[in-house]
Design a protein around this motif. Structure first.
Motif, PDB file in Angstrom:
ATOM      1  N   ALA A  83     -24.373 -60.533  19.324  1.00 39.36           N
ATOM      2  CA  ALA A  83     -25.110 -59.288  19.116  1.00 39.36           C
ATOM      3  C   ALA A  83     -25.539 -59.128  17.665  1.00 39.36           C
ATOM      4  N   VAL A  84     -26.765 -58.701  17.481  1.00 39.47           N
ATOM      5  CA  VAL A  84     -27.280 -58.310  16.178  1.00 39.47           C
ATOM      6  C   VAL A  84     -27.212 -56.788  16.155  1.00 39.47           C
ATOM      7  N   THR A  85     -26.546 -56.230  15.166  1.00 44.48           N
ATOM      8  CA  THR A  85     -26.361 -54.782  15.129  1.00 44.48           C
ATOM      9  C   THR A  85     -27.225 -54.146  14.055  1.00 44.48           C
ATOM     10  N   THR A  86     -27.548 -52.881  14.283  1.00 43.61           N
ATOM     11  CA  THR A  86     -28.249 -52.108  13.265  1.00 43.61           C
ATOM     12  C   THR A  86     -27.225 -51.585  12.270  1.00 43.61           C
ATOM     13  N   ALA A  87     -27.700 -50.961  11.240  1.00 39.32           N
ATOM     14  CA  ALA A  87     -26.788 -50.361  10.267  1.00 39.32           C
ATOM     15  C   ALA A  87     -26.032 -49.220  10.942  1.00 39.32           C
ATOM     16  N   GLY A  88     -24.770 -49.108  10.641  1.00 36.75           N
ATOM     17  CA  GLY A  88     -23.965 -48.033  11.198  1.00 36.75           C
ATOM     18  C   GLY A  88     -22.548 -48.478  11.448  1.00 36.75           C
ATOM     19  N   PHE A  89     -21.739 -47.547  11.884  1.00 35.81           N
ATOM     20  CA  PHE A  89     -20.332 -47.781  12.124  1.00 35.81           C
ATOM     21  C   PHE A  89     -20.065 -47.563  13.606  1.00 35.81           C
ATOM     22  N   PHE A  90     -19.789 -48.630  14.340  1.00 34.80           N
ATOM     23  CA  PHE A  90     -19.578 -48.562  15.782  1.00 34.80           C
ATOM     24  C   PHE A  90     -18.087 -48.385  16.062  1.00 34.80           C
ATOM     25  N   THR A  91     -17.740 -47.379  16.835  1.00 31.87           N
ATOM     26  CA  THR A  91     -16.350 -47.104  17.188  1.00 31.87           C
ATOM     27  C   THR A  91     -16.237 -46.932  18.691  1.00 31.87           C
ATOM     28  N   GLU A  92     -15.011 -46.859  19.179  1.00 39.88           N
ATOM     29  CA  GLU A  92     -14.818 -46.529  20.591  1.00 39.88           C
ATOM     30  C   GLU A  92     -15.368 -45.132  20.843  1.00 39.88           C
ATOM     31  N   ASN A  93     -15.893 -44.932  22.032  1.00 42.76           N
ATOM     32  CA  ASN A  93     -16.459 -43.658  22.496  1.00 42.76           C
ATOM     33  C   ASN A  93     -17.746 -43.258  21.781  1.00 42.76           C
ATOM     34  N   CYS A  94     -18.393 -44.179  21.067  1.00 45.37           N
ATOM     35  CA  CYS A  94     -19.695 -43.845  20.505  1.00 45.37           C
ATOM     36  C   CYS A  94     -20.774 -44.273  21.501  1.00 45.37           C
ATOM     37  N   VAL A  95     -21.876 -43.555  21.473  1.00 43.19           N
ATOM     38  CA  VAL A  95     -22.997 -43.835  22.371  1.00 43.19           C
ATOM     39  C   VAL A  95     -23.926 -44.823  21.680  1.00 43.19           C
ATOM     40  N   VAL A  96     -24.268 -45.890  22.400  1.00 40.99           N
ATOM     41  CA  VAL A  96     -25.105 -46.943  21.844  1.00 40.99           C
ATOM     42  C   VAL A  96     -26.230 -47.305  22.809  1.00 40.99           C
ATOM     43  N   VAL A 110     -24.952 -58.961  25.023  1.00 35.63           N
ATOM     44  CA  VAL A 110     -25.768 -58.115  24.156  1.00 35.63           C
ATOM     45  C   VAL A 110     -26.456 -58.959  23.093  1.00 35.63           C
ATOM     46  N   ARG A 111     -27.771 -58.782  22.982  1.00 32.88           N
ATOM     47  CA  ARG A 111     -28.544 -59.434  21.923  1.00 32.88           C
ATOM     48  C   ARG A 111     -28.746 -58.492  20.747  1.00 32.88           C
ATOM     49  N   ALA A 112     -28.940 -57.205  21.036  1.00 29.36           N
ATOM     50  CA  ALA A 112     -29.158 -56.211  19.982  1.00 29.36           C
ATOM     51  C   ALA A 112     -28.394 -54.950  20.344  1.00 29.36           C
ATOM     52  N   LEU A 113     -27.757 -54.351  19.349  1.00 27.03           N
ATOM     53  CA  LEU A 113     -26.948 -53.152  19.559  1.00 27.03           C
ATOM     54  C   LEU A 113     -27.273 -52.157  18.462  1.00 27.03           C
ATOM     55  N   GLY A 114     -27.529 -50.915  18.851  1.00 21.49           N
ATOM     56  CA  GLY A 114     -27.857 -49.891  17.867  1.00 21.49           C
ATOM     57  C   GLY A 114     -27.552 -48.506  18.401  1.00 21.49           C
ATOM     58  N   PHE A 115     -27.864 -47.529  17.596  1.00 19.06           N
ATOM     59  CA  PHE A 115     -27.666 -46.142  17.984  1.00 19.06           C
ATOM     60  C   PHE A 115     -28.948 -45.582  18.585  1.00 19.06           C
ATOM     61  N   PRO A 116     -28.835 -44.560  19.431  1.00 24.03           N
ATOM     62  CA  PRO A 116     -30.043 -43.930  19.976  1.00 24.03           C
ATOM     63  C   PRO A 116     -30.899 -43.361  18.844  1.00 24.03           C
ATOM     64  N   PRO A 117     -32.220 -43.418  18.977  1.00 18.26           N
ATOM     65  CA  PRO A 117     -33.081 -42.896  17.919  1.00 18.26           C
ATOM     66  C   PRO A 117     -32.940 -41.381  17.788  1.00 18.26           C
ATOM     67  N   ALA A 118     -33.101 -40.900  16.583  1.00 16.51           N
ATOM     68  CA  ALA A 118     -33.026 -39.462  16.335  1.00 16.51           C
ATOM     69  C   ALA A 118     -34.293 -38.782  16.839  1.00 16.51           C
ATOM     70  N   GLU A 119     -34.141 -37.516  17.149  1.00 14.40           N
ATOM     71  CA  GLU A 119     -35.278 -36.722  17.607  1.00 14.40           C
ATOM     72  C   GLU A 119     -35.791 -35.904  16.428  1.00 14.40           C
ATOM     73  N   ALA A 120     -37.093 -35.854  16.276  1.00 15.08           N
ATOM     74  CA  ALA A 120     -37.680 -35.090  15.175  1.00 15.08           C
ATOM     75  C   ALA A 120     -37.357 -33.610  15.336  1.00 15.08           C
TER      76      ALA A 120
END
Length: 136
Positions: A83-96, A110-120
């Motif tokens: 997996a290639v991850t985005t910047a951030g801190f991944f923990t148990e119970n986080c939404v990805v 998994v090839r890519a793992l990240g956080f959901p995009p923010a909403e404006a």
């Protein structure tokens, strides 16, 4: 219940995001920038080696050795070795959000793992008119 509610709210936000909206070829003004469609984990069953984008909560498996991805429809073991991850801190119970494929071993590779995009912020008042953040 708290984690499920949080996951469902983030799922609604993701489906409003233009990156994950389904492309409608019949509409004249529909965008060609469509990049992916969210798939629930239950829909992965029987679809092997096909690239998919899924969203869920990372938790430990019952044996305590592997991580699994859970959503409201089920869970699937994760293989994060490539997996290639985005910047951030991944923990148990986080939404990805994860991009990858379900393989014959039953794990979602998994090839890519990240956080959901923010909403404006400008889009939030329109979307939150029907939400009750305080329960009841």
């Amino acid at each position: 219940k708290l984690y499920l509610d949080r996951l469902l709210l983030i799922g609604q936000r993701m489906r409003r995001n233009k990156l994950f909206q389904q492309h409608n070829q019949l509409l004249a003004g529909s965008s060609e920038e469509h990049t992916g469609q969210l798939t629930d984990l239950q829909s992965l069953r029987g679809v092997l080696n096909q690239p998919r984008i899924v969203m869920g909560c990372i938790t430990k498996a019952e044996d305590g050795r592997r991580f699994v991805l859970e959503d409201a429809s089920g869970s699937v073991p994760l293989d994060l070795s490539e997996a290639v991850t985005t910047a951030g801190f991944f923990t148990e119970n986080c939404v990805v959000v994860a991009e990858g494929e379900l393989c014959h071993d039953g794990a979602f590779h998994v090839r890519a793992l990240g956080f959901p995009p923010a909403e404006a912020r400008s889009e939030l008042p329109m979307a939150s008119q029907r939400l009750n953040f305080f329960g009841g």
